[in-house]
Design a protein around this motif. Sequence first.
Motif, PDB file in Angstrom:
ATOM      1  N   ARG A 191       9.904   1.978 -18.707  1.00  0.00           N
ATOM      2  CA  ARG A 191       9.047   2.739 -19.624  1.00  0.00           C
ATOM      3  C   ARG A 191       8.045   1.834 -20.332  1.00  0.00           C
ATOM      4  NH1 ARG A 191      13.215   7.305 -22.041  1.00  0.00           N
ATOM      5  NH2 ARG A 191      13.254   8.555 -20.132  1.00  0.00           N
ATOM      6  N   ALA A 192       8.486   0.640 -20.683  1.00  0.00           N
ATOM      7  CA  ALA A 192       7.578  -0.289 -21.367  1.00  0.00           C
ATOM      8  C   ALA A 192       6.408  -0.650 -20.451  1.00  0.00           C
ATOM      9  CB  ALA A 192       8.334  -1.539 -21.803  1.00  0.00           C
ATOM     10  N   VAL A 193       6.714  -0.966 -19.205  1.00  0.00           N
ATOM     11  CA  VAL A 193       5.649  -1.372 -18.272  1.00  0.00           C
ATOM     12  C   VAL A 193       4.716  -0.192 -17.997  1.00  0.00           C
ATOM     13  CG1 VAL A 193       5.183  -2.110 -15.886  1.00  0.00           C
ATOM     14  CG2 VAL A 193       6.973  -3.246 -17.220  1.00  0.00           C
ATOM     15  N   ARG A 194       5.286   0.978 -17.831  1.00  0.00           N
ATOM     16  CA  ARG A 194       4.434   2.157 -17.537  1.00  0.00           C
ATOM     17  C   ARG A 194       3.520   2.475 -18.721  1.00  0.00           C
ATOM     18  NH1 ARG A 194       7.600   6.667 -13.897  1.00  0.00           N
ATOM     19  NH2 ARG A 194       6.255   6.134 -12.161  1.00  0.00           N
ATOM     20  N   LEU A 195       4.096   2.351 -19.914  1.00  0.00           N
ATOM     21  CA  LEU A 195       3.315   2.638 -21.128  1.00  0.00           C
ATOM     22  C   LEU A 195       2.150   1.655 -21.239  1.00  0.00           C
ATOM     23  CD1 LEU A 195       3.593   4.607 -23.560  1.00  0.00           C
ATOM     24  CD2 LEU A 195       4.638   2.707 -24.815  1.00  0.00           C
ATOM     25  N   GLU A 196       2.467   0.407 -20.956  1.00  0.00           N
ATOM     26  CA  GLU A 196       1.448  -0.625 -21.077  1.00  0.00           C
ATOM     27  C   GLU A 196       0.356  -0.459 -20.024  1.00  0.00           C
ATOM     28  OE1 GLU A 196       3.147  -4.624 -21.122  1.00  0.00           O
ATOM     29  OE2 GLU A 196       1.235  -5.294 -20.265  1.00  0.00           O
ATOM     30  N   ARG A 197       0.722  -0.134 -18.812  1.00  0.00           N
ATOM     31  CA  ARG A 197      -0.256  -0.093 -17.713  1.00  0.00           C
ATOM     32  C   ARG A 197      -1.014   1.238 -17.644  1.00  0.00           C
ATOM     33  NH1 ARG A 197       0.296  -4.318 -14.217  1.00  0.00           N
ATOM     34  NH2 ARG A 197      -0.979  -3.188 -12.718  1.00  0.00           N
ATOM     35  N   LYS A 198      -0.414   2.286 -18.161  1.00  0.00           N
ATOM     36  CA  LYS A 198      -1.068   3.608 -18.206  1.00  0.00           C
ATOM     37  C   LYS A 198      -1.706   4.003 -16.860  1.00  0.00           C
ATOM     38  CE  LYS A 198      -2.177   3.673 -23.131  1.00  0.00           C
ATOM     39  NZ  LYS A 198      -1.599   2.403 -23.541  1.00  0.00           N
ATOM     40  N   GLU A 199      -1.017   3.730 -15.756  1.00  0.00           N
ATOM     41  CA  GLU A 199      -1.592   4.062 -14.447  1.00  0.00           C
ATOM     42  C   GLU A 199      -1.145   5.456 -14.029  1.00  0.00           C
ATOM     43  OE1 GLU A 199      -1.867  -0.402 -12.451  1.00  0.00           O
ATOM     44  OE2 GLU A 199       0.027   0.675 -12.482  1.00  0.00           O
ATOM     45  N   THR A 220       0.820  -1.215   0.000  1.00  0.00           N
ATOM     46  CA  THR A 220       0.000   0.000   0.000  1.00  0.00           C
ATOM     47  C   THR A 220       0.856   1.268   0.000  1.00  0.00           C
ATOM     48  OG1 THR A 220      -0.128  -0.031   2.385  1.00  0.00           O
ATOM     49  CG2 THR A 220      -1.975  -1.027   1.215  1.00  0.00           C
ATOM     50  N   PHE A 221       2.125   1.149   0.375  1.00  0.00           N
ATOM     51  CA  PHE A 221       2.955   2.359   0.474  1.00  0.00           C
ATOM     52  C   PHE A 221       3.691   2.724  -0.812  1.00  0.00           C
ATOM     53  CE2 PHE A 221       2.462   1.219   4.947  1.00  0.00           C
ATOM     54  CZ  PHE A 221       1.826   2.390   5.335  1.00  0.00           C
ATOM     55  N   VAL A 222       3.564   1.885  -1.830  1.00  0.00           N
ATOM     56  CA  VAL A 222       4.312   2.169  -3.061  1.00  0.00           C
ATOM     57  C   VAL A 222       3.988   3.563  -3.626  1.00  0.00           C
ATOM     58  CG1 VAL A 222       4.630   1.446  -5.454  1.00  0.00           C
ATOM     59  CG2 VAL A 222       4.815  -0.216  -3.609  1.00  0.00           C
ATOM     60  N   PRO A 223       2.707   3.951  -3.731  1.00  0.00           N
ATOM     61  CA  PRO A 223       2.440   5.304  -4.257  1.00  0.00           C
ATOM     62  C   PRO A 223       3.097   6.396  -3.408  1.00  0.00           C
ATOM     63  CG  PRO A 223       0.422   4.005  -4.186  1.00  0.00           C
ATOM     64  CD  PRO A 223       1.459   3.207  -3.475  1.00  0.00           C
ATOM     65  N   SER A 224       3.110   6.201  -2.096  1.00  0.00           N
ATOM     66  CA  SER A 224       3.730   7.197  -1.213  1.00  0.00           C
ATOM     67  C   SER A 224       5.251   7.247  -1.440  1.00  0.00           C
ATOM     68  CB  SER A 224       3.393   6.844   0.236  1.00  0.00           C
ATOM     69  OG  SER A 224       4.370   7.310   1.102  1.00  0.00           O
ATOM     70  N   LEU A 282      10.507  -2.548  -1.695  1.00  0.00           N
ATOM     71  CA  LEU A 282       9.551  -1.754  -2.480  1.00  0.00           C
ATOM     72  C   LEU A 282       9.960  -0.284  -2.542  1.00  0.00           C
ATOM     73  CD1 LEU A 282       6.170  -3.374  -1.422  1.00  0.00           C
ATOM     74  CD2 LEU A 282       7.240  -3.436  -3.684  1.00  0.00           C
ATOM     75  N   GLU A 283      10.520   0.206  -1.449  1.00  0.00           N
ATOM     76  CA  GLU A 283      10.955   1.612  -1.440  1.00  0.00           C
ATOM     77  C   GLU A 283      12.098   1.817  -2.434  1.00  0.00           C
ATOM     78  OE1 GLU A 283      11.691   3.041   2.517  1.00  0.00           O
ATOM     79  OE2 GLU A 283      12.568   4.906   1.778  1.00  0.00           O
ATOM     80  N   LEU A 284      13.072   0.904  -2.374  1.00  0.00           N
ATOM     81  CA  LEU A 284      14.197   0.987  -3.316  1.00  0.00           C
ATOM     82  C   LEU A 284      13.691   0.922  -4.752  1.00  0.00           C
ATOM     83  CD1 LEU A 284      17.050  -1.366  -2.081  1.00  0.00           C
ATOM     84  CD2 LEU A 284      17.247   1.012  -2.761  1.00  0.00           C
ATOM     85  N   SER A 285      12.774  -0.027  -4.988  1.00  0.00           N
ATOM     86  CA  SER A 285      12.244  -0.212  -6.345  1.00  0.00           C
ATOM     87  C   SER A 285      11.518   1.042  -6.806  1.00  0.00           C
ATOM     88  CB  SER A 285      11.278  -1.399  -6.382  1.00  0.00           C
ATOM     89  OG  SER A 285      11.896  -2.541  -5.877  1.00  0.00           O
ATOM     90  N   ALA A 306       2.672  -2.893 -10.609  1.00  0.00           N
ATOM     91  CA  ALA A 306       3.573  -2.482 -11.702  1.00  0.00           C
ATOM     92  C   ALA A 306       5.009  -2.897 -11.374  1.00  0.00           C
ATOM     93  CB  ALA A 306       3.478  -0.970 -11.896  1.00  0.00           C
ATOM     94  N   ILE A 307       5.423  -2.650 -10.133  1.00  0.00           N
ATOM     95  CA  ILE A 307       6.793  -3.034  -9.736  1.00  0.00           C
ATOM     96  C   ILE A 307       6.994  -4.541  -9.886  1.00  0.00           C
ATOM     97  CG2 ILE A 307       8.256  -3.313  -7.677  1.00  0.00           C
ATOM     98  CD1 ILE A 307       7.548  -0.455  -6.926  1.00  0.00           C
ATOM     99  N   HIS A 308       5.969  -5.303  -9.479  1.00  0.00           N
ATOM    100  CA  HIS A 308       6.114  -6.761  -9.566  1.00  0.00           C
ATOM    101  C   HIS A 308       6.134  -7.257 -11.010  1.00  0.00           C
ATOM    102  CE1 HIS A 308       6.108  -6.997  -5.314  1.00  0.00           C
ATOM    103  NE2 HIS A 308       4.833  -6.711  -5.149  1.00  0.00           N
ATOM    104  N   SER A 309       5.748  -6.394 -11.959  1.00  0.00           N
ATOM    105  CA  SER A 309       5.838  -6.864 -13.353  1.00  0.00           C
ATOM    106  C   SER A 309       7.104  -6.340 -14.043  1.00  0.00           C
ATOM    107  CB  SER A 309       4.567  -6.508 -14.128  1.00  0.00           C
ATOM    108  OG  SER A 309       4.171  -5.195 -13.861  1.00  0.00           O
ATOM    109  N   MET A 310       8.124  -6.021 -13.253  1.00  0.00           N
ATOM    110  CA  MET A 310       9.412  -5.588 -13.820  1.00  0.00           C
ATOM    111  C   MET A 310      10.517  -6.547 -13.343  1.00  0.00           C
ATOM    112  SD  MET A 310       9.204  -1.453 -13.264  1.00  0.00           S
ATOM    113  CE  MET A 310       7.735  -0.523 -13.666  1.00  0.00           C
ATOM    114  N   PRO A 311      10.724  -7.657 -14.059  1.00  0.00           N
ATOM    115  CA  PRO A 311      11.715  -8.649 -13.593  1.00  0.00           C
ATOM    116  C   PRO A 311      13.149  -8.109 -13.575  1.00  0.00           C
ATOM    117  CG  PRO A 311      10.818  -9.257 -15.750  1.00  0.00           C
ATOM    118  CD  PRO A 311      10.006  -8.120 -15.250  1.00  0.00           C
ATOM    119  N   TYR A 312      13.469  -7.240 -14.529  1.00  0.00           N
ATOM    120  CA  TYR A 312      14.857  -6.740 -14.537  1.00  0.00           C
ATOM    121  C   TYR A 312      15.081  -5.812 -13.343  1.00  0.00           C
ATOM    122  CZ  TYR A 312      19.435  -5.492 -16.298  1.00  0.00           C
ATOM    123  OH  TYR A 312      20.792  -5.328 -16.406  1.00  0.00           O
TER     124      TYR A 312
END
Length: 529
Positions: free
Chosen positions: A337-345, A146-150, A473-476, A352-358
């Motif tokens: 950028r690819a994940v952000r473009l795709e998710r458009k959130e 829940t803290f990722v947006p913050s 999550l904070e680092l990510s 979103a973070i969990h869908s970035m394996p690299y």
Amino acid sequence: MEPAAPLSYVFFIFIVGFAIVAIYELRRKRLFLAHVPGPRSGHFLLGNLPLLSRSPATEVDFNWYRKYGGTAKFTGAFGEQHLMISDPKAVQYIMQTAGYGFVRPSDRKEASRLLLGQGVLTVEGDDHKRQRRMLLPSFGSLEANTFVPSFASKAAQMADEWAEMIHDGHSTVDVPSWVARATLDAIGEAAFDIQFNALTDSSMSSSSTKTRRSPSNLEIFMAESLGLVPTPLMRWWNDTEGVAKDLVQEKRSAEKNGQDEKGTLSRGKCANDVLSRLVHANGTADAKVRLGEDELLAQLLTILLAGHETTANSLSWALLELSQQPHVQARLRAEIRAVRLERKEPELTATAIHSMPYLSAVVKEVLRFHAPVYNTSRTAMRDDVIPLSRPLYDTQGRPVHEVMVPKGQKVLISIAAFNRDKDIFGADADRFDPERWLKEGYVSKRAGVGPYSSLLTFGGGHRACLGWRFAVLELSAFLVELVDRFEFSVNPAMKVHRGAASIMIPMIEGELDKGVQLPLHVKLASVDE
Ligand code: HEM
């Protein structure tokens, strides 16, 4: 009637008695470790401690790991023999299997107690079990998510400030001083729902590591001598002498008043932040396990201390690594950028973070390669036998698969050396390469002592870091915001020094007197990349 023995005789007999007992104990302990290899003692009084305290952080750990494997003995103050351990099976035994058979050294605990009170970091045994049980639910993965947006909004706020500093296409940013303030704001909001506003108030330099430096022999001597004072005496000193305690108390009252104004502590209102969740859980818990008010407040300082500079320094090391490895940085930016473009959130989320394996591979590799808490100490509570993954050899060359240790044996667990173990992380463990995390089976999962992958970065077993999910999550979140917007580079002539404070801090060769610093070049990343 015999005349009373002069006081000086009594004193003399006491000293001689004390010396005999001390020498007997030293010799007894030495026998236990007779077959364990290790370096020659250095300083006549302080043994290898000056080498350990003054070398760049982790350098000695790596040298001894290469030379002796994961188990070595070394000499501490007054001839006492210590173990340095990174052998995976031994670490697992000490941190997990032996339960509370190995505890944090009492002298260190008393020092922490002065600063933190009776929080989860300083208590042992049943108190620790009880406090940890109360705290755990506030640190779960749903809670952390829940803290990722913050976290992302603090990173974006810092990024806006950096963007303002860019003239003629680039700027130089001293990363630690910024990230220390941004992560203080982040932990303030996530843990206590408090706005420290450290980012907007540059005078609020939160980093205590700024003033830390390598200790002199005298400082090492003082610290070690303090360890010889019996614990009850230290406690008495703390409780009665009380200057430091008053300071801690003042802090506690200030925090308490702040919280009471909102009604959080007293009413147990369950808001989102860690403390409110904890207070709520505590309010509804069985009276036998409930935390007292002092214990509750002690968690506050504990979380602030444990959760702030660790994450801030990890972020500095991450940005240094990305500056030195432009291909890693470019690949990470492309994924973000690819994940952000795709998710458009509109805002960054945990999903979103969990869908970035690299990104996950980069974060793991940074935490492996630059573990900010690079070692931790334990003391054996009983004579014990520590099993080993890799044998030692006795004087006749026979393999020995365990180390017998006497009660009171001090053990330094090298988190840094464990994280470079070739049996776990591969033959190229000394190389920074996020790719290892993407190759199925490359990193061994056998070393399951730490809570996060095979790493020991967050400790392990029943004292493993409570805030590891928050930290990851904070680092990510910070990396996503920063790498999306900026391109980082570093002056190749600048030599970064792994500063040995109680955590590992970046310093610059030739400017060690300036403390923690890491100037990186920052420019806006091209939008077409
Ligand atoms: C990169 C960031 C972090 C690192 C590397 C780190 C590392 C560690 C390590 C190694 C320990 C165990 C020490 C030992 O066994 O002696 C620990 C314990 C702890 N950490 Fe963290 N930590 C980090 C972030 C956090 C955060 C963000 C929080 C809180 C929000 C936190 C709270 C704690 C607490 C409460 C303990 C004590 C657990 C216990 O004794 O039961 N840490 N941490």
